[in-house]
Design an enzyme around this catalytic site. Structure first.
Site, PDB file in Angstrom:
ATOM      1  N   ASN A  14       0.835  -1.210   0.000  1.00 19.20           N
ATOM      2  CA  ASN A  14       0.000   0.000   0.000  1.00 19.20           C
ATOM      3  C   ASN A  14       0.867   1.256   0.000  1.00 19.20           C
ATOM      4  O   ASN A  14       0.585   2.215  -0.733  1.00 19.20           O
ATOM      5  CB  ASN A  14      -0.944   0.004   1.204  1.00 19.20           C
ATOM      6  CG  ASN A  14      -2.173  -0.858   0.958  1.00 19.20           C
ATOM      7  OD1 ASN A  14      -3.018  -0.510   0.135  1.00 19.20           O
ATOM      8  ND2 ASN A  14      -2.259  -1.984   1.640  1.00 19.20           N
ATOM      9  N   ASN A 107      -7.208   4.279   7.864  1.00 16.92           N
ATOM     10  CA  ASN A 107      -6.694   2.902   7.874  1.00 16.92           C
ATOM     11  C   ASN A 107      -7.301   2.171   6.691  1.00 16.92           C
ATOM     12  O   ASN A 107      -8.375   2.538   6.201  1.00 16.92           O
ATOM     13  CB  ASN A 107      -7.097   2.199   9.170  1.00 16.92           C
ATOM     14  CG  ASN A 107      -6.539   0.785   9.263  1.00 16.92           C
ATOM     15  OD1 ASN A 107      -5.391   0.526   8.901  1.00 16.92           O
ATOM     16  ND2 ASN A 107      -7.359  -0.152   9.725  1.00 16.92           N
ATOM     17  N   HIS A 109      -8.452  -1.777   5.628  1.00 15.15           N
ATOM     18  CA  HIS A 109      -8.700  -3.079   6.255  1.00 15.15           C
ATOM     19  C   HIS A 109      -9.172  -4.062   5.181  1.00 15.15           C
ATOM     20  O   HIS A 109     -10.056  -3.728   4.393  1.00 15.15           O
ATOM     21  CB  HIS A 109      -9.754  -2.938   7.352  1.00 15.15           C
ATOM     22  CG  HIS A 109      -9.938  -4.203   8.126  1.00 15.15           C
ATOM     23  ND1 HIS A 109      -9.009  -4.648   9.031  1.00 15.15           N
ATOM     24  CD2 HIS A 109     -10.924  -5.133   8.091  1.00 15.15           C
ATOM     25  CE1 HIS A 109      -9.418  -5.810   9.539  1.00 15.15           C
ATOM     26  NE2 HIS A 109     -10.581  -6.123   8.988  1.00 15.15           N
TER      27      HIS A 109
HETATM   28  C1  GRF Z   1      -3.104  -5.016   3.909  1.00 15.63           C
HETATM   29  O1  GRF Z   1      -3.875  -6.134   3.560  1.00 15.63           O
HETATM   30  C2  GRF Z   1      -3.913  -4.049   4.732  1.00 15.63           C
HETATM   31  O2  GRF Z   1      -5.263  -4.016   4.373  1.00 15.63           O
HETATM   32  C3  GRF Z   1      -3.778  -4.602   6.114  1.00 15.63           C
HETATM   33  O3  GRF Z   1      -2.440  -5.040   6.187  1.00 15.63           O
HETATM   34  C4  GRF Z   1      -1.986  -5.376   4.882  1.00 15.63           C
HETATM   35  C5  GRF Z   1      -0.741  -4.572   4.643  1.00 15.63           C
HETATM   36  O4  GRF Z   1      -0.072  -4.941   3.459  1.00 15.63           O
HETATM   37  N1  GRF Z   1      -4.138  -3.610   7.097  1.00 15.63           N
HETATM   38  P1  GRF Z   1       1.112  -4.025   2.912  1.00 15.63           P
HETATM   39  O5  GRF Z   1       2.103  -3.849   4.035  1.00 15.63           O
HETATM   40  O6  GRF Z   1       0.529  -2.722   2.440  1.00 15.63           O
HETATM   41  O7  GRF Z   1       1.727  -4.800   1.789  1.00 15.63           O
END
Ligand code: GRF
Length: 219
Positions: A14, A107, A109
């Site tokens: 992300n 956030n 999720h």
């Molecule tokens: C994602 O699935 C997010 O929704 C959750 O943790 C994961 C993080 O993945 N909260 P990354 O570190 O962004 O690859």
């Protein structure tokens, strides 16, 4: 320019999507820092490669949750964070911390909230026999994964799906699109938390925005 601070604990996909969108000019904000509570978070590499300052705040070095959150709040104040983006930040935050940054903190999720707050969302969706699954961006309020939703993307679950295939589809098709979009709305001042509701361009969101609301740049 609004100042973004991204909090991570792991891989940082992300985070990488946010960096790319910002570099492409789609998020009118600057990264003040990326903070990780784990020194070995591989996502820190994305920040370093992009020239974004990184900080490590190892939670294990603090006597309790309140002390860690106090230190984190101190860093966010020092960095003059306008927007705090939790991107795979695997820490439960204290009420006091959340209240200080309420309305400025998002956030993401990996579930169709209010379904499946907490961990193991993909397995839980499968076990429940859900026809659809997805991810949600929401404002952070004191109850875990329960703040007002901003945007939610969904897709159909297939008979052959397992938790890993769902996780990959949630990330690729949903998370990497909806998070940059939501952060862009925040950066432009178009998204606000008002009287406990998410408000987008003056309109109170009775339902979260959907993939159909993604602007061209985020599709
Ligand atoms: C994602 O699935 C997010 O929704 C959750 O943790 C994961 C993080 O993945 N909260 P990354 O570190 O962004 O690859």
């Amino acid at each position: 320019m609004k100042r973004l601070v991204v909090l991570i604990s792991g891989r940082g996909r992300n985070l990488q999507a946010l960096i790319e969108a910002q570099r492409a000019g789609h998020i009118p904000a600057q990264f003040a820092a990326v903070i990780s509570n784990r020194a070995d978070a591989s996502g820190l590499t994305h920040a370093r490669e992009a020239g974004i300052p990184t900080e490590i705040l190892p939670h294990a070095q603090f006597p309790d949750r309140a002390a860690f959150d106090a230190a984190l709040a101190g860093r966010l104040r020092a960095l003059r964070a306008d927007i705090v983006v939790l991107a795979g930040f695997m820490r439960i935050l204290t009420d006091g911390f959340v209240r200080e940054f309420e309305g400025r903190m998002l956030n993401i999720h990996p579930s169709l909230l209010p379904k499946y707050a907490g961990l193991d969302t993909h397995r839980r969706a499968l076990e429940a026999g859900d026809a659809e699954h997805g991810a949600t961006v929401h404002f952070v309020t004191p109850t875990l994964d329960s703040g007002p939703s901003v945007i939610q993307g969904r897709f159909s679950v297939n008979a052959e799906d397992d938790a890993a295939s769902l996780a990959e589809r949630v990330m690729e098709r949903i998370e990497l699109k909806i998070y940059p979009q939501a952060v862009a709305w925040m950066a432009r001042g178009e998204l606000k938390l008002q009287d406990g509701a998410a408000v987008l361009r003056g309109r109170r969101l009775a339902q979260p925005a959907t993939l159909a609301d993604l602007e061209e740049a985020f599709r």
